[in-house]
Scaffold this motif. Structure first.
Motif, short mmCIF file in Angstrom:
data_model
loop_
_atom_site.label_atom_id
_atom_site.label_comp_id
_atom_site.label_asym_id
_atom_site.label_seq_id
_atom_site.Cartn_x
_atom_site.Cartn_y
_atom_site.Cartn_z
N ILE A 353 -0.62 -6.15 3.57
CA ILE A 353 -0.62 -4.80 4.13
C ILE A 353 -1.45 -3.92 3.20
N ILE A 354 -2.45 -3.24 3.76
CA ILE A 354 -3.36 -2.42 2.97
C ILE A 354 -3.42 -1.02 3.56
N PRO A 355 -3.88 -0.04 2.78
CA PRO A 355 -4.04 1.32 3.33
C PRO A 355 -5.01 1.32 4.51
N ALA A 356 -4.72 2.16 5.49
CA ALA A 356 -5.55 2.20 6.69
C ALA A 356 -6.97 2.64 6.39
N GLU A 357 -7.18 3.50 5.35
CA GLU A 357 -8.53 3.98 5.07
C GLU A 357 -9.42 2.89 4.49
N ALA A 358 -8.83 1.75 4.08
CA ALA A 358 -9.67 0.67 3.57
C ALA A 358 -10.36 -0.11 4.68
N VAL A 359 -9.90 0.03 5.92
CA VAL A 359 -10.47 -0.69 7.05
C VAL A 359 -11.44 0.23 7.79
N ARG A 360 -12.65 -0.23 7.99
CA ARG A 360 -13.66 0.53 8.71
C ARG A 360 -14.06 -0.23 9.97
N SER A 361 -14.56 0.49 10.93
CA SER A 361 -14.97 -0.11 12.20
C SER A 361 -16.49 -0.06 12.30
N GLU A 362 -17.07 -1.21 12.55
CA GLU A 362 -18.52 -1.32 12.71
C GLU A 362 -18.81 -2.19 13.92
N ASN A 363 -19.43 -1.57 14.91
CA ASN A 363 -19.82 -2.30 16.14
C ASN A 363 -18.61 -3.00 16.77
N GLY A 364 -17.47 -2.30 16.79
CA GLY A 364 -16.29 -2.87 17.42
C GLY A 364 -15.55 -3.88 16.57
N ARG A 365 -15.99 -4.11 15.32
CA ARG A 365 -15.34 -5.07 14.43
C ARG A 365 -14.69 -4.33 13.28
N ASP A 366 -13.54 -4.85 12.82
CA ASP A 366 -12.87 -4.29 11.65
C ASP A 366 -13.42 -4.98 10.41
N VAL A 367 -13.86 -4.18 9.45
CA VAL A 367 -14.43 -4.72 8.22
C VAL A 367 -13.82 -3.99 7.04
N VAL A 368 -13.86 -4.64 5.89
CA VAL A 368 -13.49 -4.03 4.62
C VAL A 368 -14.62 -4.28 3.64
N TRP A 369 -14.72 -3.41 2.63
CA TRP A 369 -15.72 -3.56 1.58
C TRP A 369 -15.02 -3.96 0.30
N ILE A 370 -15.42 -5.12 -0.22
CA ILE A 370 -14.81 -5.68 -1.42
C ILE A 370 -15.70 -5.36 -2.62
N VAL A 371 -15.07 -4.90 -3.69
CA VAL A 371 -15.78 -4.66 -4.95
C VAL A 371 -15.65 -5.91 -5.81
N ARG A 372 -16.79 -6.57 -6.04
CA ARG A 372 -16.79 -7.79 -6.85
C ARG A 372 -18.00 -7.78 -7.77
N ASP A 373 -17.73 -7.91 -9.05
CA ASP A 373 -18.78 -7.90 -10.08
C ASP A 373 -19.61 -6.63 -10.00
N GLY A 374 -18.98 -5.51 -9.70
CA GLY A 374 -19.68 -4.24 -9.69
C GLY A 374 -20.54 -4.02 -8.47
N LYS A 375 -20.41 -4.85 -7.43
CA LYS A 375 -21.21 -4.70 -6.22
C LYS A 375 -20.31 -4.74 -4.99
N LEU A 376 -20.81 -4.17 -3.90
CA LEU A 376 -20.06 -4.13 -2.66
C LEU A 376 -20.40 -5.33 -1.80
N GLN A 377 -19.37 -5.92 -1.21
CA GLN A 377 -19.55 -7.01 -0.25
C GLN A 377 -18.73 -6.69 1.00
N LYS A 378 -19.35 -6.86 2.14
CA LYS A 378 -18.67 -6.59 3.41
C LYS A 378 -18.01 -7.86 3.91
N ARG A 379 -16.80 -7.70 4.47
CA ARG A 379 -16.08 -8.86 5.00
C ARG A 379 -15.37 -8.45 6.29
N ASP A 380 -15.47 -9.28 7.30
CA ASP A 380 -14.77 -9.07 8.56
C ASP A 380 -13.30 -9.46 8.40
N VAL A 381 -12.42 -8.66 9.01
CA VAL A 381 -10.99 -8.93 8.95
C VAL A 381 -10.39 -8.74 10.34
#
Length: 421
Positions: A353-381
């Motif tokens: 369970i994560i905060p709702a503001e961590a989930v973004r909608s892009e083109n009808g898909r739910d995605v989150v942005w992961i911070v790894r090694d100081g860079k952003l990575q997008k992942r579908d959820v």
């Protein structure tokens, strides 16, 4: 003597092709400064886009499974999270039964009162006078009743004496005298009965006057604590607000022993909540302290506008710091599954369970942005609906990831970031 020769003005010309040397030097300096500024801006933009780091806010994903919870006695994984407010199940806006001017106010905010205690009093001089008048009227009616009773008894004795004499010697008393005595006795009895009714009416009038006087006293309907004063001494109060300077309630009070939390749960998760289910309550004012709770009621109706169902959670751990209208987060705990005899312990799927503001909608898909090694990575959820500003992640995360929740409006893949202090 010869006249001077006139000047030929037709040969004068303005040279527009070659500016003066001073102008040339000034123009050259302006061009160099403009070029240098543009170069500096370009370098800053490139560095900012490619090599600069942006401070961001993140949240660490935690996966919960069955087992003993963090709150004393609470066990099981978190099934649903919802936000709400602390309310008192027993709460009332206490007002006067009759209109009048507030003469005495015996309480203030935070005062503890017992059931039946006088909270306030209206100006009641006229009602007290009415009670005195009714008492005097009742006393007068009772005195007249005594006279009527004495007169009735005397008439009864006279009638009996005349009747007996007539029975012994009809020549001494005529039948007409007997009838007159009987008639007078009956009239006296009727006057006594009428006066008795007047006494009853006077007593009823006294009770009405006493009730009106009692209505000027505003008493506590139950034992509790005064939350707010709604009126002050000298103001006019009434059972219903009439506008102007008229007040409705005198005080608002509640029984703090009946505090509970009301939350709105998304209807997609309401099947996970049952009456009597354990819960963990965290107040916004004390985020480091959790309190035990149990589900008291699932309201049997839904809000079609918000697609939620109201759930009332009783607070088990009483604490004087808990006040009405405080914001609270409620985590409903799912009981661990019992393993059958001889069978292996069931493996429960971790719930994320994560905060709702961590989930973004892009083109009808739910995605989150992961911070790894100081860079952003997008992942579908695969995210569930919002419940209490939280969303359950059904797939796409395993726990331990750091998710972007703030600091960048439009994140980009590979963008360099740093955690804000």
């Amino acid at each position: 003597m010869t006249a001077p020769q006139a000047a030929d003005l037709s040969k004068l010309r303005i040279n527009r092709d070659d500016p003066p040397p001073a102008v040339k030097r000034a123009l050259g300096r302006v061009l160099w400064l403009t070029a240098a500024a543009a170069l500096i801006i370009a370098v800053v933009v490139v560095i900012g886009r490619r090599g600069g780091t942006v401070p961001v806010q993140v949240v660490t994903v935690s996966a919960t499974t069955g087992g003993t919870g963090a709150v004393g006695g609470g066990s099981g994984s978190v099934a649903v999270v919802a936000n709400g407010y602390v309310v008192a199940r027993t709460k009332a806006a206490v007002s006067a039964k009759i209109p009048g001017r507030l003469a005495v106010l015996n309480v203030s905010e935070g005062s503890r009162v017992e059931k039946g205690a006088i909270i306030a009093r209206l100006d009641n001089a006229d009602y007290a006078a009415a009670v005195g008048q009714a008492e005097a009227g009742l006393a007068s009616a009772k005195a007249t009743l005594i006279e009527a009773q004495s007169d009735r008894d005397q008439m009864q004795r006279d009638y009996v004496r005349v009747r007996d004499i007539h029975a012994q010697n009809p020549n001494l008393v005529s039948p007409q005298d007997v009838e007159n005595a009987d008639s007078k006795a009956r009239q006296a009895d009727a006057r006594f009965s009428a006066q008795q009714s007047r006494v009853d009416a006077a007593a009823a009038g006294l009770r009405v006057a006493q009730a009106n006087l009692e209505n000027t006293y505003i008493r506590a309907p139950f034992s509790g604590t005064v939350l707010r004063k709604e009126a002050e001494v000298g103001e006019v109060v009434a059972p219903s607000v009439g506008g102007g300077l008229t007040r409705g309630a005198v005080v608002t009070m509640a029984d703090l022993a009946t505090l509970e939390v009301e939350v709105d749960v998304n209807e997609a998760y309401i099947a996970r909540i049952q009456s009597g289910q354990q819960a963990r309550i965290t107040l916004d004012a004390y985020p480091d302290t959790a309190f035990r709770g149990t589900v008291r009621q699932v309201v049997p109706t839904a809000d079609r506008q918000r697609a939620t169902v109201q759930v009332k959670v009783a607070i088990v751990d009483r604490d004087p710091r808990i006040l009405t209208e405080m914001g609270a987060k409620v985590e409903f705990l799912a009981a661990p599954r019992a393993a059958q005899a001889g069978a292996d312990k069931p493996v429960e799927r971790p719930r994320i369970i994560i905060p709702a503001e961590a989930v973004r909608s892009e083109n009808g898909r739910d995605v989150v942005w992961i911070v790894r090694d100081g860079k952003l990575q997008k992942r579908d959820v695969d995210a569930g609906p919002v419940s209490g500003n939280f969303r359950e992640i059904r797939s796409g995360l395993s726990g331990g990831e750091q998710l972007l929740v703030g600091g960048i409006e439009t994140p980009r893949e590979g963008q360099r970031v740093k955690l804000s202090q």
